[in-house]
Enzyme design. Structure first.
Site, PDB file in Angstrom:
ATOM      1  N   SER A 267       0.848  -1.184   0.000  1.00  0.00           N
ATOM      2  CA  SER A 267       0.000   0.000   0.000  1.00  0.00           C
ATOM      3  C   SER A 267       0.889   1.240   0.000  1.00  0.00           C
ATOM      4  CB  SER A 267      -0.899   0.018   1.244  1.00  0.00           C
ATOM      5  OG  SER A 267      -1.468   1.301   1.452  1.00  0.00           O
ATOM      6  N   ARG A 306     -22.897  -6.089 -44.933  1.00  0.00           N
ATOM      7  CA  ARG A 306     -21.914  -5.694 -43.921  1.00  0.00           C
ATOM      8  C   ARG A 306     -22.410  -4.408 -43.293  1.00  0.00           C
ATOM      9  NH1 ARG A 306     -18.018  -5.732 -46.864  1.00  0.00           N
ATOM     10  NH2 ARG A 306     -17.623  -7.940 -46.539  1.00  0.00           N
TER      11      ARG A 306
END
Length: 377
Positions: A267, A306
């Site tokens: 930490s 498409r």
């Protein structure tokens, strides 16, 4: 033109090194491999030996990036550069194909290799979980439902539950098929017919391409049937979910103190802490996957030969799921053996009758038997 800055080199992707096989260079290599295999497939059908070969390292990546913005796809600029490399055989490059054929096939190649590597990691994690579940088969543990103490179980049953989801994720990967894509401009292969060849040649060409790339031959184009892409994405998401599910339990067990990582993280503000980083990463990736999967399902509502945007929306989501699956498989293979049991802190039930113990042991045995069956496949 050169690429000055990579978009993502791992600063905010702590396990990103595990997914290097899904990056732009890998995708580009797969695209070039697809184009080369297509040339070779045509050579076989035409009975010629063009001896065309490509050098991925010589490609101008900056040019590819710039033209991807201009053209909406990287294939136009890629084909131009490959034709330059092919010299007098330039007309054999990209013959009968369209951009979607190359992108879809390349992503299938990347998917196959990435998920095969993930499968190996899952196998390793499953073996470790099986051994630990067997060892803790009869160790009493206080089970919880909806966060509250419930009936007693065993620590082995908890670990067997983890093993069960890993086995299921592995089976999902085993069921995936990776088909080649080849349909030409609008998926019908008309360019082959216009070249004076029969449409049987298209079928033969697709079969040859699939064989050269070691992909499945679907016997058709799947430009707007996105089921193959969804199958890959779904399996990858399941791997991410399996890791996330176990990550949740690992984090809670670390919080409660009875299952702690041997190699926790630091930490920046609290030097006494040893954070369960593997658990955090597994959970985070599990949480990220559903949104990406939703993108592919949404994009599957295609239209025309498409669609404008739907297919394009798949690319990063598809690759993102491969990344998350790769990362979670690697992290999980590390997290399981890294988890250290603190026996004195294991939450034990006040009492455990014979029925509860026997039921938990039976549950463990069932999962171990399932593992033994699947391990031989």
């Amino acid at each position: 033109m050169t690429v000055v800055d990579a978009f993502d080199w791992g600063l905010l992707e702590p396990a990103g090194a595990a997914a290097q096989g899904t990056g732009d260079d890998t995708v580009l290599t797969a695209m070039v491999e697809t184009e080369a295999a297509l040339v070779a497939a045509w050579d076989d059908l035409d009975g010629v030996a063009s001896s065309v070969s490509f050098d991925s390292g010589a490609l101008d990546r900056g040019r590819l990036v710039a033209r991807a913005r201009t053209d909406g796809v990287p294939i136009v600029a890629l084909v131009e550069q490959l034709r330059e490399q092919a010299g007098t055989h330039a007309d054999r490059v990209h013959r009968g194909a369209t951009s979607q054929d190359i992108v879809d096939t390349a992503l299938m190649l990347v998917s196959r290799d990435a998920l095969a590597a993930a499968r190996g990691r899952l196998t390793a994690a499953a073996g470790e979980l099986a051994a630990r579940a067997r060892e803790a088969r009869s160790t009493p543990l206080q089970a919880r439902t909806l966060t509250q103490p419930a009936e007693p179980t065993t620590f082995g049953a908890l670990l067997a539950g983890w093993l069960d989801v890993v086995i299921s994720a592995g089976q999902a990967l085993d069921a995936v098929r990776y088909p080649v894509q080849l349909g030409g401009a609008v998926g019908t292969g008309a360019a082959v017919l216009r070249s004076g060849r029969s449409l049987d040649v298209l079928d033969a060409l697709r079969a040859s391409l699939a064989g050269r790339l070691a992909l499945d031959n679907p016997g058709r184009a799947w430009h707007t049937d996105r089921a193959p892409a969804l199958a890959v994405a779904g399996a990858a998401a399941q791997v991410a979910a399996a890791g996330g599910r176990i990550g949740r339990d690992l984090a809670l067990a670390a919080r409660d103190g009875y299952l702690r990582p041997a190699t926790g993280g630091a930490s920046s503000a609290m030097p006494h802490k040893k954070n369960p980083v593997d658990a955090v990463l597994l959970t985070a990736n599990g949480l990220r996957a559903p949104g990406l999967l939703a993108t592919l399902h949404t994009a599957a509502l295609s239209y025309d030969a498409r669609p404008a945007g739907e297919w394009h929306a798949e690319w990063q989501a598809w690759r993102g799921l491969l990344r998350l699956a790769s990362e979670n498989a690697v992290v999980l293979a590390h997290a399981v053996p890294d988890a250290t049991i603190v026996a004195s802190d294991v939450p034990r039930p006040e009492s455990m009758d014979a029925a509860a113990l026997a039921a938990a042991e039976h549950a463990v045995d069932a999962v171990l038997a399932r593992h033994e069956r699947t391990a031989t496949l």
